[in-house]
Every structure is written in C-alpha cells, then in structure tokens.
Scaffold this motif. Structure first.
Motif, PDB file in Angstrom:
ATOM      1  N   GLY A  95      13.478  35.458  35.219  1.00 26.65           N
ATOM      2  CA  GLY A  95      12.885  36.093  34.021  1.00 26.65           C
ATOM      3  C   GLY A  95      13.171  37.314  33.425  1.00 26.65           C
ATOM      4  O   GLY A  95      13.874  37.658  32.343  1.00 26.65           O
ATOM      5  N   ASP A  96      13.044  38.386  34.242  1.00 29.56           N
ATOM      6  CA  ASP A  96      13.441  39.656  34.198  1.00 29.56           C
ATOM      7  C   ASP A  96      15.023  39.922  33.838  1.00 29.56           C
ATOM      8  O   ASP A  96      15.297  40.561  32.792  1.00 29.56           O
ATOM      9  CB  ASP A  96      13.277  40.538  35.321  1.00 29.56           C
ATOM     10  CG  ASP A  96      11.868  40.783  35.660  1.00 29.56           C
ATOM     11  OD1 ASP A  96      11.036  40.272  34.963  1.00 29.56           O
ATOM     12  OD2 ASP A  96      11.549  41.249  36.805  1.00 29.56           O
ATOM     13  N   ALA A  97      15.823  38.974  34.424  1.00 28.61           N
ATOM     14  CA  ALA A  97      17.374  39.190  33.954  1.00 28.61           C
ATOM     15  C   ALA A  97      17.517  38.413  32.814  1.00 28.61           C
ATOM     16  O   ALA A  97      18.473  39.029  31.766  1.00 28.61           O
ATOM     17  CB  ALA A  97      18.362  38.255  35.137  1.00 28.61           C
ATOM     18  N   CYS A  98      16.776  37.379  32.274  1.00 27.21           N
ATOM     19  CA  CYS A  98      16.922  36.752  31.235  1.00 27.21           C
ATOM     20  C   CYS A  98      16.481  37.520  29.908  1.00 27.21           C
ATOM     21  O   CYS A  98      16.914  37.457  28.837  1.00 27.21           O
ATOM     22  CB  CYS A  98      16.299  35.348  31.134  1.00 27.21           C
ATOM     23  SG  CYS A  98      16.824  34.450  32.433  1.00 27.21           S
ATOM     24  N   LEU A  99      15.460  38.176  30.244  1.00 29.23           N
ATOM     25  CA  LEU A  99      14.770  39.129  29.210  1.00 29.23           C
ATOM     26  C   LEU A  99      15.884  40.181  28.845  1.00 29.23           C
ATOM     27  O   LEU A  99      16.176  40.444  27.617  1.00 29.23           O
ATOM     28  CB  LEU A  99      13.370  39.692  29.522  1.00 29.23           C
ATOM     29  CG  LEU A  99      12.366  38.727  29.621  1.00 29.23           C
ATOM     30  CD1 LEU A  99      11.086  39.302  30.249  1.00 29.23           C
ATOM     31  CD2 LEU A  99      11.914  38.218  28.120  1.00 29.23           C
ATOM     32  N   THR A 100      16.679  40.852  29.965  1.00 30.21           N
ATOM     33  CA  THR A 100      17.433  41.826  29.506  1.00 30.21           C
ATOM     34  C   THR A 100      18.617  41.217  28.691  1.00 30.21           C
ATOM     35  O   THR A 100      18.898  41.721  27.628  1.00 30.21           O
ATOM     36  CB  THR A 100      17.953  42.432  30.880  1.00 30.21           C
ATOM     37  OG1 THR A 100      17.104  42.976  31.670  1.00 30.21           O
ATOM     38  CG2 THR A 100      19.118  43.322  30.872  1.00 30.21           C
ATOM     39  N   ARG A 101      18.903  40.071  28.951  1.00 30.92           N
ATOM     40  CA  ARG A 101      20.117  39.375  28.316  1.00 30.92           C
ATOM     41  C   ARG A 101      19.622  39.120  26.813  1.00 30.92           C
ATOM     42  O   ARG A 101      20.359  39.017  25.946  1.00 30.92           O
ATOM     43  CB  ARG A 101      20.485  38.057  28.772  1.00 30.92           C
ATOM     44  CG  ARG A 101      21.411  38.475  30.260  1.00 30.92           C
ATOM     45  CD  ARG A 101      21.778  37.162  31.071  1.00 30.92           C
ATOM     46  NE  ARG A 101      22.668  36.511  30.387  1.00 30.92           N
ATOM     47  CZ  ARG A 101      23.198  35.168  30.595  1.00 30.92           C
ATOM     48  NH1 ARG A 101      22.602  34.504  31.488  1.00 30.92           N
ATOM     49  NH2 ARG A 101      24.139  34.578  29.773  1.00 30.92           N
ATOM     50  N   MET A 102      18.563  38.739  26.648  1.00 34.01           N
ATOM     51  CA  MET A 102      17.751  38.396  25.387  1.00 34.01           C
ATOM     52  C   MET A 102      18.058  39.498  24.672  1.00 34.01           C
ATOM     53  O   MET A 102      18.058  39.708  23.480  1.00 34.01           O
ATOM     54  CB  MET A 102      16.470  37.742  25.429  1.00 34.01           C
ATOM     55  CG  MET A 102      16.417  36.368  26.020  1.00 34.01           C
ATOM     56  SD  MET A 102      14.849  35.644  26.180  1.00 34.01           S
ATOM     57  CE  MET A 102      13.912  35.900  24.734  1.00 34.01           C
ATOM     58  N   LYS A 103      17.568  40.631  25.184  1.00 32.66           N
ATOM     59  CA  LYS A 103      17.209  41.924  24.550  1.00 32.66           C
ATOM     60  C   LYS A 103      18.587  42.404  24.043  1.00 32.66           C
ATOM     61  O   LYS A 103      18.792  42.834  22.929  1.00 32.66           O
ATOM     62  CB  LYS A 103      16.669  42.955  25.353  1.00 32.66           C
ATOM     63  CG  LYS A 103      16.807  44.389  24.852  1.00 32.66           C
ATOM     64  CD  LYS A 103      16.079  45.214  25.702  1.00 32.66           C
ATOM     65  CE  LYS A 103      16.339  46.968  25.506  1.00 32.66           C
ATOM     66  NZ  LYS A 103      15.722  47.663  26.402  1.00 32.66           N
ATOM     67  N   ASP A 104      19.830  42.365  24.818  1.00 33.10           N
ATOM     68  CA  ASP A 104      21.064  42.595  24.482  1.00 33.10           C
ATOM     69  C   ASP A 104      21.502  41.579  23.475  1.00 33.10           C
ATOM     70  O   ASP A 104      22.115  42.333  22.379  1.00 33.10           O
ATOM     71  CB  ASP A 104      22.074  42.463  25.618  1.00 33.10           C
ATOM     72  CG  ASP A 104      23.328  42.808  25.360  1.00 33.10           C
ATOM     73  OD1 ASP A 104      23.751  43.945  25.123  1.00 33.10           O
ATOM     74  OD2 ASP A 104      24.140  41.833  25.458  1.00 33.10           O
ATOM     75  N   PHE A 105      21.291  40.649  23.565  1.00 31.67           N
ATOM     76  CA  PHE A 105      21.905  39.600  22.313  1.00 31.67           C
ATOM     77  C   PHE A 105      21.082  40.023  21.118  1.00 31.67           C
ATOM     78  O   PHE A 105      21.951  39.998  20.024  1.00 31.67           O
ATOM     79  CB  PHE A 105      21.742  38.111  22.870  1.00 31.67           C
ATOM     80  CG  PHE A 105      22.306  37.217  21.828  1.00 31.67           C
ATOM     81  CD1 PHE A 105      23.579  37.194  21.657  1.00 31.67           C
ATOM     82  CD2 PHE A 105      21.293  36.261  21.187  1.00 31.67           C
ATOM     83  CE1 PHE A 105      24.156  36.031  20.890  1.00 31.67           C
ATOM     84  CE2 PHE A 105      21.870  35.229  20.261  1.00 31.67           C
ATOM     85  CZ  PHE A 105      23.432  35.281  20.120  1.00 31.67           C
ATOM     86  N   GLY A 106      20.041  40.025  21.396  1.00 33.61           N
ATOM     87  CA  GLY A 106      18.959  40.488  19.955  1.00 33.61           C
ATOM     88  C   GLY A 106      19.685  41.680  19.283  1.00 33.61           C
ATOM     89  O   GLY A 106      19.732  41.644  17.933  1.00 33.61           O
ATOM     90  N   GLY A 107      19.885  42.678  20.063  1.00 36.60           N
ATOM     91  CA  GLY A 107      20.275  44.165  19.593  1.00 36.60           C
ATOM     92  C   GLY A 107      21.659  43.916  19.029  1.00 36.60           C
ATOM     93  O   GLY A 107      22.094  44.353  17.708  1.00 36.60           O
ATOM     94  N   ARG A 108      22.483  43.045  19.635  1.00 36.05           N
ATOM     95  CA  ARG A 108      23.857  42.950  18.996  1.00 36.05           C
ATOM     96  C   ARG A 108      23.742  42.287  17.567  1.00 36.05           C
ATOM     97  O   ARG A 108      24.427  42.431  16.896  1.00 36.05           O
ATOM     98  CB  ARG A 108      24.918  42.080  20.138  1.00 36.05           C
ATOM     99  CG  ARG A 108      25.106  43.123  21.112  1.00 36.05           C
ATOM    100  CD  ARG A 108      26.148  42.439  22.144  1.00 36.05           C
ATOM    101  NE  ARG A 108      25.704  41.378  22.740  1.00 36.05           N
ATOM    102  CZ  ARG A 108      26.152  40.145  22.414  1.00 36.05           C
ATOM    103  NH1 ARG A 108      27.257  39.765  21.916  1.00 36.05           N
ATOM    104  NH2 ARG A 108      25.735  39.002  23.033  1.00 36.05           N
ATOM    105  N   MET A 109      23.035  41.081  17.817  1.00 29.57           N
ATOM    106  CA  MET A 109      22.678  40.307  16.493  1.00 29.57           C
ATOM    107  C   MET A 109      22.282  41.243  15.118  1.00 29.57           C
ATOM    108  O   MET A 109      22.762  41.008  14.126  1.00 29.57           O
ATOM    109  CB  MET A 109      21.681  38.974  16.748  1.00 29.57           C
ATOM    110  CG  MET A 109      22.385  37.993  17.549  1.00 29.57           C
ATOM    111  SD  MET A 109      23.771  37.329  16.780  1.00 29.57           S
ATOM    112  CE  MET A 109      22.677  36.199  15.502  1.00 29.57           C
ATOM    113  N   SER A 110      21.159  42.155  15.650  1.00 34.33           N
ATOM    114  CA  SER A 110      20.618  43.045  14.670  1.00 34.33           C
ATOM    115  C   SER A 110      21.749  43.783  14.038  1.00 34.33           C
ATOM    116  O   SER A 110      21.947  44.200  12.756  1.00 34.33           O
ATOM    117  CB  SER A 110      19.519  43.667  15.085  1.00 34.33           C
ATOM    118  OG  SER A 110      18.389  42.992  15.657  1.00 34.33           O
ATOM    119  N   ALA A 111      22.486  44.624  15.142  1.00 26.12           N
ATOM    120  CA  ALA A 111      23.617  45.256  14.692  1.00 26.12           C
ATOM    121  C   ALA A 111      24.578  44.671  13.777  1.00 26.12           C
ATOM    122  O   ALA A 111      25.187  45.215  12.845  1.00 26.12           O
ATOM    123  CB  ALA A 111      24.220  46.066  15.819  1.00 26.12           C
TER     124      ALA A 111
END
Length: 121
Positions: A95-111
């Motif tokens: 879960g910790d690793a997946c949250l990190t990946r979700m955060k990264d993907f969400g940040g890239r989508m926002s940018a």
C-alpha cells in the motif's frame, strides 16, 4: 478496518501534496502492478464511502490495465485466491508503494492539465 482507514487517510494526504519537482521515475514490474491492483481492490471493497470506493475501483482498473498490457495475460490469471493470500501479509508495504505511485501519477496528470490550460486547450 484500522488498516483500511490508514490507507484512506494516507491516500487523501498524498493527493493533497503539491507537486514541487519532477521525481525520478520509479522502477516497477508487472508484479508491482498486480499487487497494487489487489491492494486497490481491497481498499475499494472495504470502504464505506462510495466516492472512495469508486476512486479506488478506478485505481484498481489502472493497475490491472498496466499488468495486462505488460504480461499479455488476463487479470484473472494473476489475481488468484492463492496469490492474494500470499501477498496479504505484505499489504502495508504494498500500500505504501502504491500510494507513492498514485501520488506521482496524480501530480503528473495535474501538471499536464495545467500545461494544456496554459496553452489554451
């Protein structure tokens, strides 16, 4: 239930962090994607909040698509009861690793969305 609450709170916190710099891509494997799909399915299935359940259902679908694309297999071939049971003891780390990946993907989508808006699209 405490574990699921931890994940839901962490997901909300991760989504609230601003993107400050482009992080180096995280090296992942199809197994990581399968594990994250199972984790997201568990979070979705254990949530009492319909929005959270729906959101994590979409996350699950994203990870399944990545796994199927990388392996050429149907998700049912990997998401077996035996495999799910084998990774359950590691679900906190997954879960910790997946949250990190979700955060990264969400940040890239926002940018990306911001850059489209700035360019008039």
């Amino acid at each position: 239930m405490i574990l699921m609450r931890k994940f839901l709170i962490a997901a909300a916190i991760a989504a609230s962090f601003p993107v400050t710099a482009k992080a180096a891509p995280v090296k992942t494997t199809p197994t990581d994607d399968l594990n994250c799909a199972i984790w997201a399915a568990q979070v979705s299935g254990n949530s009492d909040d319909p929005e959270v359940a729906n959101g994590f259902g979409l996350v699950m679908t994203w990870f399944i698509g990545r796994w199927e694309g990388a392996t050429g297999k149907n998700f049912e071939d990997g998401m077996t009861p035996q495999y799910i049971s084998s990774i359950t003891p590691k679900m906190d780390q997954i879960g910790d690793a997946c949250l990190t990946r979700m955060k990264d993907f969400g940040g890239r989508m926002s940018a990306w969305g911001n850059s489209l808006q700035e360019s008039g699209h």
